[in-house]
Design an enzyme around this catalytic site. Structure first.
Site, PDB file in Angstrom:
ATOM      1  N   GLN A  96      -4.476  -4.953   7.033  1.00  0.00           N
ATOM      2  CA  GLN A  96      -5.423  -6.008   6.538  1.00  0.00           C
ATOM      3  C   GLN A  96      -5.553  -7.266   7.222  1.00  0.00           C
ATOM      4  O   GLN A  96      -6.009  -8.183   6.878  1.00  0.00           O
ATOM      5  CB  GLN A  96      -5.206  -6.074   5.216  1.00  0.00           C
ATOM      6  CG  GLN A  96      -5.368  -4.840   4.320  1.00  0.00           C
ATOM      7  CD  GLN A  96      -6.742  -4.328   4.289  1.00  0.00           C
ATOM      8  OE1 GLN A  96      -7.687  -5.126   4.580  1.00  0.00           O
ATOM      9  NE2 GLN A  96      -7.122  -3.198   3.977  1.00  0.00           N
ATOM     10  N   HIS A 120       0.799  -1.103  -0.055  1.00  0.00           N
ATOM     11  CA  HIS A 120       0.124  -0.135   0.031  1.00  0.00           C
ATOM     12  C   HIS A 120       0.880   1.236  -0.141  1.00  0.00           C
ATOM     13  O   HIS A 120       2.200   1.015   0.448  1.00  0.00           O
ATOM     14  CB  HIS A 120      -0.893   0.108   1.256  1.00  0.00           C
ATOM     15  CG  HIS A 120      -1.994   1.145   1.472  1.00  0.00           C
ATOM     16  ND1 HIS A 120      -1.620   2.278   1.828  1.00  0.00           N
ATOM     17  CD2 HIS A 120      -3.218   0.979   1.171  1.00  0.00           C
ATOM     18  CE1 HIS A 120      -2.705   3.044   1.839  1.00  0.00           C
ATOM     19  NE2 HIS A 120      -3.611   2.335   1.674  1.00  0.00           N
ATOM     20  N   LYS A 132     -10.036  -0.415  10.623  1.00  0.00           N
ATOM     21  CA  LYS A 132     -10.352  -1.775   9.973  1.00  0.00           C
ATOM     22  C   LYS A 132     -10.519  -2.884  10.783  1.00  0.00           C
ATOM     23  O   LYS A 132     -10.413  -4.056  10.376  1.00  0.00           O
ATOM     24  CB  LYS A 132      -8.989  -2.194   8.952  1.00  0.00           C
ATOM     25  CG  LYS A 132      -8.740  -0.818   8.002  1.00  0.00           C
ATOM     26  CD  LYS A 132      -7.588  -1.195   7.195  1.00  0.00           C
ATOM     27  CE  LYS A 132      -7.017   0.145   6.278  1.00  0.00           C
ATOM     28  NZ  LYS A 132      -7.729   0.321   5.398  1.00  0.00           N
ATOM     29  N   CYS A 172      -4.933   2.404  -3.641  1.00  0.00           N
ATOM     30  CA  CYS A 172      -3.767   3.014  -3.033  1.00  0.00           C
ATOM     31  C   CYS A 172      -2.598   2.086  -3.083  1.00  0.00           C
ATOM     32  O   CYS A 172      -1.660   1.998  -2.243  1.00  0.00           O
ATOM     33  CB  CYS A 172      -3.990   3.236  -1.518  1.00  0.00           C
ATOM     34  SG  CYS A 172      -5.114   4.513  -1.295  1.00  0.00           S
ATOM     35  N   ASP A 198       3.420  -4.687   8.128  1.00  0.00           N
ATOM     36  CA  ASP A 198       2.151  -3.748   7.947  1.00  0.00           C
ATOM     37  C   ASP A 198       0.851  -4.746   8.261  1.00  0.00           C
ATOM     38  O   ASP A 198       0.509  -5.421   7.287  1.00  0.00           O
ATOM     39  CB  ASP A 198       2.214  -2.993   6.607  1.00  0.00           C
ATOM     40  CG  ASP A 198       0.837  -2.343   6.284  1.00  0.00           C
ATOM     41  OD1 ASP A 198      -0.220  -2.425   7.028  1.00  0.00           O
ATOM     42  OD2 ASP A 198       0.615  -1.700   5.010  1.00  0.00           O
TER      43      ASP A 198
HETATM   44  N1  PMP Z   1      -1.748  -0.699   4.833  1.00  0.00           N
HETATM   45  C1  PMP Z   1      -2.798  -1.582   4.180  1.00  0.00           C
HETATM   46  C2  PMP Z   1      -2.349  -2.676   3.639  1.00  0.00           C
HETATM   47  C3  PMP Z   1      -3.924  -0.782   4.016  1.00  0.00           C
HETATM   48  O1  PMP Z   1      -4.845  -1.782   3.575  1.00  0.00           O
HETATM   49  C4  PMP Z   1      -4.119   0.604   4.576  1.00  0.00           C
HETATM   50  C5  PMP Z   1      -5.532   1.019   4.411  1.00  0.00           C
HETATM   51  N2  PMP Z   1      -6.193   0.797   3.058  1.00  0.00           N
HETATM   52  C6  PMP Z   1      -3.273   1.071   5.030  1.00  0.00           C
HETATM   53  C7  PMP Z   1      -1.760   0.476   5.137  1.00  0.00           C
HETATM   54  C8  PMP Z   1      -3.336   2.603   5.469  1.00  0.00           C
HETATM   55  O2  PMP Z   1      -4.163   2.410   6.664  1.00  0.00           O
HETATM   56  P1  PMP Z   1      -4.573   3.816   7.209  1.00  0.00           P
HETATM   57  O3  PMP Z   1      -5.240   4.592   6.229  1.00  0.00           O
HETATM   58  O4  PMP Z   1      -5.576   3.528   8.398  1.00  0.00           O
HETATM   59  O5  PMP Z   1      -3.568   4.502   8.068  1.00  0.00           O
END
Ligand code: PMP
Length: 406
Positions: free
Chosen positions: A203, A123, A226, A364, A200
């Site tokens: 998910q 991401h 999430k 993203c 990270d």
């Molecule tokens: N890493 C991953 C794998 C994600 O899916 C996301 C959110 N789509 C993020 C990081 C970023 O998370 P946040 O916007 O809650 O900071």
């Protein structure tokens, strides 16, 4: 034991509404999950009973809120089986957790000529902070290649690791393809060369049990929103030894021990990394969300969602012209697909009009979309409150999209 789906659905008020005259189907859980009543109540409770600033107040309300805040830190620590609660830092979310590490670890440990490894599945949150850091430090950012199925190419990974590698940052689960990455294997390999690994977990945490001691990761990041908690609250877990060696990320109140006209000394962990007034109501909500997951049972959630994934893969995969993007052997409950040559955005707009919320686009992760050579994908991501009937509705919607473009 049968999964208590009816009881669970009753706990999420937002699910019980009509969208375009049809019952809402919410399949955008990888973007954010809905909140159970217990989480909503925890926030109401905070504002109607305990609202005040924490840590510094001598008065009753401040002490009660501080106690709940610190108890939640302990609860997070046991939720991911961290060795100690002072290795748990509250942040705004995964993005801030990763930025904290890239900035602070980067300042202390990355210099000209060093290398950082991430994967092609990241991401932007676990991509851009490392890219900018490497540009600033004249270090090199390397990428673990991705196979056509959406898995990590582990042979190439081993070849990428060198004496210059200072940190590896990878996602636990891909938000585009649902691939569960072999993070244990990456960590075991990296640790042979004393290279720390950041995971990270944005998910992962709402779908599967996470044990940071078993993984032996050096950093683990996730977002409350999430995992059924409010937005604006997240967690960074870090090994004490590394966190002790890293400089503060932001400066101001709370992170100091003593301030003099000419110098400042820093607070102990975890407060050294928690400058300013924190998101106290978010922490209240996070505690309720963790309780909700614990009471439902993470293994029960995993099993239910695995069935949903299997059903959706069969149901959508069976529709002529539907192409599933990402067919890794180990996946969480997320399915990315394309319908013939129809642009994902056009399909998404029509699916929405049928009361079904899916996500379309690059999710993203623009570099991954470029690797996959697709214009984006349609993504349906499932949570514990989703049902087989809802997947049937998605399949019907996909057939209608096909017919409209035929
Ligand atoms: N890493 C991953 C794998 C994600 O899916 C996301 C959110 N789509 C993020 C990081 C970023 O998370 P946040 O916007 O809650 O900071």
């Amino acid at each position: 034991m049968a999964f208590p789906i009816d009881k669970i659905r009753k706990e999420f008020p937002v699910l019980h509404q009509m969208v375009y005259n049809r019952p809402l189907v919410y399949f955008d859980n990888a973007a954010t999950t809905q909140k159970p009543q217990a989480v909503i109540d925890a926030i109401i409770n905070y504002y109607s009973r305990d609202n005040c600033n924490i840590h510094r107040g001598v008065h009753f309300l401040s002490q009660r809120a501080t106690e709940e805040f610190e108890n939640t830190r302990k609860a997070v620590s046991s939720f991911i089986n961290a060795p100690s609660s002072h290795e748990i830092i509250f942040t705004k979310g995964t993005t801030e957790s990763i930025n904290l590490v890239a900035s602070s670890f980067g300042k202390r440990f990355i210099s000209k000529g060093d290398e950082v490894i991430i994967s092609g599945l990241e991401h932007h949150s676990n991509f851009v902070p490392w890219q900018i850091l490497c540009n600033e430090k004249e270090a090199t950012l390397k990428f673990i290649p991705v196979t056509p199925e959406g898995e990590l190419d582990m042979d190439s990974f081993r070849k990428l690791v060198s004496k210059k590698t200072r940190i590896i940052a990878i996602t636990h689960v891909s938000n585009v393809l649902g691939t569960i990455l072999p993070v244990e294997e990456v960590i075991r390999y990296a640790h042979q060369f004393n290279i720390p690994v950041l995971v990270d977990g944005a998910q992962a945490v709402s779908h599967m049990a996470v044990d940071v001691q078993k993984l032996d990761c050096d950093f683990y990041c996730f977002s409350g929103h999430k995992m059924y908690a409010p937005m604006g609250i997240g967690v960074l877990y870090g090994k004490e030894k590394l966190l002790e060696e890293m400089p503060p990320y932001q400066l101001g109140g709370e992170m100091i021990k003593e301030v003099f006209f000419d110098h400042t000394t820093y607070n102990d962990l975890p407060y050294k990394f928690e400058a300013g007034t924190p998101n106290v109501e978010g922490v209240y909500g996070l505690k309720a969300a963790m309780n909700f997951i614990r009471e439902t049972g993470i293994d029960n959630i995993y099993a239910w969602e695995e069935e949903l994934l299997r059903y959706a893969t069969w149901k959508l995969g069976d529709i002529e012209g539907v192409r599933l993007i990402g067919t890794a052997r180990k996946k969480t409950s997320l399915i990315s697909f394309l319908i013939g040559n129809i642009h994902p955005y056009d399909a998404g707009v029509i699916i929405d009009k049928m009361g079904i919320a899916v996500r379309t686009g690059h999710h993203c992760a623009m570099p991954l979309i470029e690797l996959l050579k697709v214009p984006g994908t349609i993504r349906a991501s499932f949570a514990l409150y989703n049902t087989f009937e809802e997947i049937d509705r998605l399949a019907e919607a996909v057939i209608q999209v096909k017919q409209m473009f035929a």
